[in-house]
Design a protein around this motif. Structure first.
Motif: not given
Lengths: 284, 266
Positions: A128-131, A145-150
């Motif tokens: 996930s993006r947040t965790a 910056e963080p991103m979602s991989l799923s």
């Protein structure tokens, strides 16, 4: 204990309860499922007894072909990934001192018994993006910056391989724990380094075990139905997902049953093959 | 050099295996109602909610009740079968051994669909006890394998000695065989218990609309967004499995149970 055959009728008494339970609650349901696969679907109701091949004829559609092809390729990929990592891992594990070996086994058993729901939830958190892991990459300065991989195919493959890995280790464990240590000693005496001896002696000696394990893991991965929904896109859904969908949400039990019968035939053929391969090795 | 590489390889595998669980555990300690890692603040509130919230508590109790009873039923099916196969030479009875192994090896969705058609035909679709029977038949493989292993590890001279001293079958079973097999029986129960606790598809297909087990509850809740309570439940699952298998390892011989010939060397 003995090779004596049962003498009296009473000797068969212990067999009654298991036989009845397994027949009534496994053989009969299985038979009903096969029968239902030939039934005719009734819109608005469940189905009615009949003998039609329409449910099987639907296999010939492009959509079904694509789902089947995808499921087989995915299961094969998972099997290759899991066995490639698990084989050297299990070899090292089986040579650890007993205490540490038991600790690893407890950890592997705890993970293998985890529900697909839990594995799917854990990995989608990690993706996930947040965790997720992208936060680590951002902290290391590798990403902006963080991103979602799923959901994605990669996420699904990772989740499935994670789910299959401890299972693979446990399937390989008996063969590798019983491996004759003199094989390795002989190779070492002749001057082979440990990695060289592993590749040239241990792997060929157990090639049938490896093949049988690949098939077992393939069947295991074929059974996954929640991970494709949690980590993959709808285009990544497998035959197991399709069966559940038809049975529960489309109320088309006959079609679901036909697909299940097909899946049984594929699995049985593969398990039979793996037993045959395994037996050949035992005879050597 | 190669020993170092081997250690490194095992460590990496260990880290990957632990990573999702560590992150989920971290998330479950969040003070806020968000999924963030590393956690912001520290709180055990989400663990409390498993017991405080009626929905989660109900699912937990349902799951525990189903797991406890289906594991007991699985052992009740497996034990007499394993005993018969060990005591007598009856090749055709091996058929039931195959029947006991098949549901576990086939993709679970098949077994689930078989049960769905069966319970729907029998008219019991949705009754909670159907999940218990379905799980017991599905998981009977585990106690069957461990108990069969237990019987095969009994030294035949012990039972022969008992028989020579005049003990009949029943007495031998009660005084010699049963005490020797008990650890394997308990491990079989433990394996079936943990797997029933985690099982989703069969419970869902058989009675998903009337019975809510923990995995079903989590999956249903996932559709409405993620909450730290799910993370707390996940930690609970991992902890429960680790506890049960540690106990099995403590009181039994885990490497042997999993197929190593003898675990005394090294």
């Amino acid at each position: 204990m003995t090779t004596a055959r049962p003498q009296k009728l009473a000797d068969y008494a212990p067999l009654v309860f298991p036989a009845v339970m397994l027949t009534v609650f496994f053989v009969v349901p299985f038979g009903i499922m096969v029968a239902v696969s030939f039934f005719r679907r009734v819109q608005g109701a469940f189905y009615e007894p009949d003998f039609v091949l329409a449910n099987y004829a639907r296999f010939l559609s492009v959509f079904f072909g694509e789902v089947l092809g995808f499921s087989l390729v995915l299961a094969a990929l998972v099997a290759v990934v899991a066995v490639t990592i698990a084989f050297p891992f299990t070899y090292l594990l089986a040579r650890l001192p007993r205490r540490r070996q038991v600790l690893w086994l407890v950890a592997l058993l705890s993970i293998v018994s985890l529900s697909e729901v839990i594995v799917g939830f854990a990995w989608s958190t990690l993706f996930s993006r947040t965790a997720g892991i992208t936060n680590v990459l951002v902290a290391l300065g590798l990403m902006d910056e963080p991103m979602s991989l799923s959901p994605s195919f990669g996420a699904l493959l990772t989740g499935l391989s994670y789910h299959a890995f401890p299972y693979t280790v446990l399937v390989l464990y008996p063969a590798l724990a019983r491996l004759d240590p003199t094989l390795m000693e002989a190779a070492r005496t002749l001057g082979a380094s440990p990695p060289c001896a592993f590749v040239t002696v241990v792997v060929p000696a157990l090639r049938n075990t490896i093949l049988a394990t690949l098939i077992m893991v393939f069947v295991f991965a074929l059974g996954a139905y929640l991970l494709p929904q949690l980590l993959g896109r709808p285009s990544n859904w497998t035959l197991s997902v399709l069966i559940t969908d038809q049975a529960i949400y489309q109320s088309n039990l006959p079609f679901a049953a036909a697909m299940a019968v097909f899946l049984v035939l594929v699995s049985l053929a593969l398990v039979g093959l793996s037993l045959l391969v395994g037996r050949k090795e035992a005879a050597q | 050099m190669s020993r170092l590489l081997a250690r490194l390889f095992m460590a990496v595998v260990g880290i990957v295996l632990a990573a999702p669980i560590v992150v989920v555990a971290g998330v479950s300690f969040n003070a806020q109602r968000t999924l963030t890692f590393p956690p912001v603040g520290f709180s055990l509130a989400w663990f409390g909610e498993i017991f405080a919230d009626a929905g989660w508590r109900g699912a937990l109790l349902t799951s525990l009740a189903i797991a406890a009873s289906s594991a007991a039923l699985a052992v009740a099916i497996a034990f007499p079968l394993a005993w018969f196969l060990w005591r007598w030479h009856a090749p055709w009875a091996r058929l039931f051994q195959v029947l006991g192994t098949a549901p576990f090896i086939l993709p679970p969705v098949i077994t689930a669909l078989g049960f769905l058609s069966f319970w729907a035909t029998a008219g019991f679709y949705g009754a909670p006890w159907t999940v218990v029977i379905s799980h017991a038949v599905f998981l009977v493989t585990l106690p069957l394998v461990t108990i069969t292993l237990g019987f095969s590890s009994i030294d035949p001279s012990l039972t022969e000695a008992a028989a020579t001293m005049g003990a009949d079958d029943r007495t031998v079973l009660r005084t010699v065989v049963l005490p020797l097999v008990t650890p394997y029986l308990v491990s079989g129960y433990a394996f079936a218990f943990v797997l029933s606790l985690n099982e989703y598809i069969i419970a869902y297909m058989v009675a998903g609309f009337t019975v809510e087990t923990l995995p079903i509850k989590i999956f249903n809740a996932l559709r409405y967004g993620y909450t730290p309570t799910m993370a707390a439940v996940t930690v609970f699952f991992v902890a429960a499995a680790a506890l049960v298998f540690s106990l099995v390892a403590r009181f039994g011989d885990l490497p042997r149970l999993l197929g190593a010939w003898s675990s005394r060397e090294s």
